[in-house]
Design an enzyme around this catalytic site. Structure first.
Site, PDB file in Angstrom:
ATOM      1  N   SER A  63       0.859  -1.183   0.000  1.00  0.00           N
ATOM      2  CA  SER A  63       0.000   0.000   0.000  1.00  0.00           C
ATOM      3  C   SER A  63       0.895   1.233   0.000  1.00  0.00           C
ATOM      4  O   SER A  63       1.903   1.300   0.708  1.00  0.00           O
ATOM      5  CB  SER A  63      -0.953  -0.018   1.189  1.00  0.00           C
ATOM      6  OG  SER A  63      -0.247  -0.069   2.398  1.00  0.00           O
ATOM      7  N   GLY A 120      -0.197   4.598   0.261  1.00  0.00           N
ATOM      8  CA  GLY A 120      -0.873   5.805   0.723  1.00  0.00           C
ATOM      9  C   GLY A 120      -1.496   6.558  -0.438  1.00  0.00           C
ATOM     10  O   GLY A 120      -2.218   5.966  -1.261  1.00  0.00           O
ATOM     11  N   GLY A 140      -1.533   5.167  -4.083  1.00  0.00           N
ATOM     12  CA  GLY A 140      -2.284   3.990  -4.529  1.00  0.00           C
ATOM     13  C   GLY A 140      -1.732   2.690  -3.965  1.00  0.00           C
ATOM     14  O   GLY A 140      -1.349   2.631  -2.800  1.00  0.00           O
ATOM     15  N   GLY A 161      -5.333   0.645   5.681  1.00  0.00           N
ATOM     16  CA  GLY A 161      -4.584  -0.568   5.323  1.00  0.00           C
ATOM     17  C   GLY A 161      -5.379  -1.820   5.666  1.00  0.00           C
ATOM     18  O   GLY A 161      -5.401  -2.790   4.902  1.00  0.00           O
ATOM     19  N   ASP A 162      -6.050  -1.795   6.808  1.00  0.00           N
ATOM     20  CA  ASP A 162      -6.861  -2.962   7.216  1.00  0.00           C
ATOM     21  C   ASP A 162      -8.038  -3.162   6.253  1.00  0.00           C
ATOM     22  O   ASP A 162      -8.373  -4.291   5.881  1.00  0.00           O
ATOM     23  CB  ASP A 162      -7.389  -2.783   8.644  1.00  0.00           C
ATOM     24  CG  ASP A 162      -6.258  -2.652   9.653  1.00  0.00           C
ATOM     25  OD1 ASP A 162      -5.135  -3.084   9.337  1.00  0.00           O
ATOM     26  OD2 ASP A 162      -6.502  -2.113  10.745  1.00  0.00           O
TER      27      ASP A 162
HETATM   28  N1  LIG Z   1      -4.492  10.230   0.613  1.00  0.00           N
HETATM   29  C1  LIG Z   1      -4.981   9.160  -0.043  1.00  0.00           C
HETATM   30  N2  LIG Z   1      -5.616   9.322  -1.228  1.00  0.00           N
HETATM   31  C2  LIG Z   1      -6.106   8.267  -1.922  1.00  0.00           C
HETATM   32  N3  LIG Z   1      -6.010   6.986  -1.499  1.00  0.00           N
HETATM   33  C3  LIG Z   1      -5.361   6.758  -0.337  1.00  0.00           C
HETATM   34  C4  LIG Z   1      -4.825   7.830   0.457  1.00  0.00           C
HETATM   35  N4  LIG Z   1      -4.262   7.300   1.567  1.00  0.00           N
HETATM   36  C5  LIG Z   1      -4.450   5.954   1.488  1.00  0.00           C
HETATM   37  N5  LIG Z   1      -5.115   5.632   0.356  1.00  0.00           N
HETATM   38  C6  LIG Z   1      -5.564   4.291  -0.080  1.00  0.00           C
HETATM   39  O1  LIG Z   1      -5.598   3.456   1.067  1.00  0.00           O
HETATM   40  C7  LIG Z   1      -4.678   2.362   0.917  1.00  0.00           C
HETATM   41  C8  LIG Z   1      -4.065   2.002   2.256  1.00  0.00           C
HETATM   42  O2  LIG Z   1      -3.429   3.147   2.787  1.00  0.00           O
HETATM   43  P1  LIG Z   1      -1.973   3.147   3.415  1.00  0.00           P
HETATM   44  O3  LIG Z   1      -1.848   4.405   4.204  1.00  0.00           O
HETATM   45  O4  LIG Z   1      -0.958   2.908   2.353  1.00  0.00           O
HETATM   46  O5  LIG Z   1      -2.037   1.841   4.357  1.00  0.00           O
HETATM   47  P2  LIG Z   1      -1.460   1.589   5.836  1.00  0.00           P
HETATM   48  O6  LIG Z   1      -2.553   2.077   6.750  1.00  0.00           O
HETATM   49  O7  LIG Z   1      -1.290   0.116   5.890  1.00  0.00           O
HETATM   50  O8  LIG Z   1      -0.168   2.359   5.950  1.00  0.00           O
HETATM   51  C9  LIG Z   1      -3.692   2.815  -0.157  1.00  0.00           C
HETATM   52  O9  LIG Z   1      -3.108   1.725  -0.856  1.00  0.00           O
HETATM   53  C10 LIG Z   1      -4.594   3.666  -1.060  1.00  0.00           C
HETATM   54  O10 LIG Z   1      -5.319   2.823  -1.946  1.00  0.00           O
HETATM   55  O1  LIG Z   2      -0.981  -4.017  15.452  1.00  0.00           O
HETATM   56  P1  LIG Z   2      -0.258  -2.696  15.440  1.00  0.00           P
HETATM   57  O2  LIG Z   2       0.821  -2.634  14.406  1.00  0.00           O
HETATM   58  O3  LIG Z   2       0.244  -2.344  16.823  1.00  0.00           O
HETATM   59  O4  LIG Z   2      -1.276  -1.574  14.992  1.00  0.00           O
HETATM   60  C1  LIG Z   2      -2.502  -1.422  15.628  1.00  0.00           C
HETATM   61  C2  LIG Z   2      -3.207  -0.221  15.116  1.00  0.00           C
HETATM   62  O5  LIG Z   2      -3.362  -0.358  13.705  1.00  0.00           O
HETATM   63  C3  LIG Z   2      -4.751  -0.259  13.345  1.00  0.00           C
HETATM   64  O6  LIG Z   2      -5.229  -1.595  13.162  1.00  0.00           O
HETATM   65  C4  LIG Z   2      -4.884   0.538  12.075  1.00  0.00           C
HETATM   66  O7  LIG Z   2      -4.041  -0.016  11.071  1.00  0.00           O
HETATM   67  P2  LIG Z   2      -3.927   0.579   9.602  1.00  0.00           P
HETATM   68  O8  LIG Z   2      -4.066   2.070   9.693  1.00  0.00           O
HETATM   69  O9  LIG Z   2      -2.596   0.114   9.098  1.00  0.00           O
HETATM   70  O10 LIG Z   2      -5.052  -0.018   8.812  1.00  0.00           O
HETATM   71  C5  LIG Z   2      -5.438   0.398  14.516  1.00  0.00           C
HETATM   72  O11 LIG Z   2      -6.789  -0.001  14.665  1.00  0.00           O
HETATM   73  C6  LIG Z   2      -4.587  -0.037  15.685  1.00  0.00           C
HETATM   74  O12 LIG Z   2      -4.583   0.940  16.699  1.00  0.00           O
END
Ligand SMILES: Nc1ncnc2c1ncn2[C@@H]1O[C@H](COP(=O)(O)OP(=O)(O)O)[C@@H](O)[C@H]1O
Ligand SMILES: O=P(O)(O)OC[C@H]1O[C@](O)(COP(=O)(O)O)[C@@H](O)[C@@H]1O
Length: 316
Positions: A226, A228, A231, A257-258
């Site tokens: 992922s 952010g 994409g 991400g979840d």
């Molecule tokens: N600012 C944004 N604009 C558009 N899509 C986003 C944005 N932030 C996250 N996403 C979407 O959400 C997905 C997961 O976000 P990301 O922040 O990469 O995951 P994680 O929470 O695991 O770090 C990305 O792959 C993208 O598809």
């Molecule tokens: O298991 P970790 O890495 O400690 O992260 C837990 C945190 O991540 C989350 O699951 C959110 O994760 P994402 O933003 O990556 O989707 C929260 O609900 C929780 O507070």
């Protein structure tokens, strides 16, 4: 009756989201609102899957003193509750959402130490439940007490049972899990987590493709990274693609991400190919960005997002 998806969350959290006009470190910050919801990686995935209508069983370790928020979530969404209860309270993680920048600052705490007997009971339950071909997700960091042996015993057990294993974790837990040699159907690090794992920057698609090749050689079938606001990248046995982000102003990035993992699993569970799975992952994540908490919007909204997603094939 399709087998339910198993989500396994050793280190869940109550997410306390604090909204501020702007975040000023070292100053007094006055919040406009705060909300608490049951969270943690596998719990959020289970929540999104249930909203989409996929059958799901939530396994994991919940503090017995504040399990009510999780129990209410499971009851509201029809998620089968197979979580072990452990002494003490599930941790609270603080999520600070700043309105001016749109940034979210995460402060993740350690939960209570896990008694060996609770982990053994969880493993025993997995041994009894997991079926050949069943999707099982191990997700999140590991609580105190489990960090030395890591995910290895759980992954070995799932593999013995013939489950299709997805893993979403980071840092030492990810490194250890990959080192244990169990074949994984899916991992979903973000770019930063993958860079930390490999110890090098991965700024381009070529870098991601190269990194994914190394992971395939280690027994990982499909790698989704992922990115952010850039994409998401996928490298699978069916090909590699970059999914363009959809335009959205995130209310909070917590749980995006979840939600993406939930979309990937929902599609694969429904028998769709990896390409479709990537589209579902991006649609779920985008939908989740528009709201606080662990809920997805109605399927009609997700279906509209699915239509808008464009994938570019990455040549091998
Ligand atoms: N600012 C944004 N604009 C558009 N899509 C986003 C944005 N932030 C996250 N996403 C979407 O959400 C997905 C997961 O976000 P990301 O922040 O990469 O995951 P994680 O929470 O695991 O770090 C990305 O792959 C993208 O598809
Ligand atoms: O298991 P970790 O890495 O400690 O992260 C837990 C945190 O991540 C989350 O699951 C959110 O994760 P994402 O933003 O990556 O989707 C929260 O609900 C929780 O507070």
């Amino acid at each position: 009756m399709p087998l339910p998806i198993l989500t396994i969350t050793p280190h869940p959290a109550i997410d306390e989201t604090v909204s501020l006009p702007s975040l000023r470190p070292g100053a007094v910050n006055v919040a406009t609102q705060a909300r608490r919801n049951a969270g943690g990686k596998g719990i959020n995935v289970a929540s999104c899957l249930a909203d989409w209508g996929a059958p799901v069983v939530a396994l994991g370790l919940l503090g017995q003193d504040n399990a009510a928020a999780f129990e209410a979530l499971f009851a509201r969404k029809g998620i089968a509750d197979a979580c072990q209860r452990v002494p003490g309270s599930t941790r609270t993680n603080i999520k600070i959402v700043a309105a001016d920048t749109g940034d979210t600052t995460d402060i993740n705490l350690p939960g209570p130490a896990v008694p060996a007997a609770a982990w053994q009971a969880l493993l025993q339950d997995v041994r009894q439940r997991a079926q050949p071909g069943q999707w099982a997700l191990a997700a999140g960091s590991l609580p105190p007490g489990l960090q030395t042996e890591g995910y290895a015993p759980l992954l070995k057990l799932l593999h013995e049972r013939g489950a299709r294993i997805a893993l979403d974790t980071s840092g030492a837990a990810l490194k250890q899990a990959l080192a244990c040699g169990v074949p994984l159907a899916l991992i979903k690090p973000n770019r930063h987590e993958l860079e930390t794992l490999l110890g090098r920057p991965l700024p381009t698609c070529t870098d991601l493709r190269e990194a994914a090749r190394g992971l395939h050689a280690q027994g990982v079938e499909t790698v989704v990274v992922s990115l952010g606001a850039q994409g998401a990248f996928m490298s699978s046995p069916e090909g590699a693609w970059l999914a363009a982000p959809l335009p959205v102003k995130p209310v909070s990035t917590v749980g995006a991400g979840d939600a993406q993992v939930a979309g990937l699993l929902a599609a694969r569970h429904a028998g769709l190919d990896w390409r479709e799975a990537l589209r579902h992952g991006v649609a779920f994540a985008t939908a989740k960005l528009k709201r606080l908490g662990p809920d997805l919007p109605p399927a009609s909204e997700i279906n509209a997002l699915l239509q808008a997603i464009t994938l570019s094939a990455i040549p091998s």
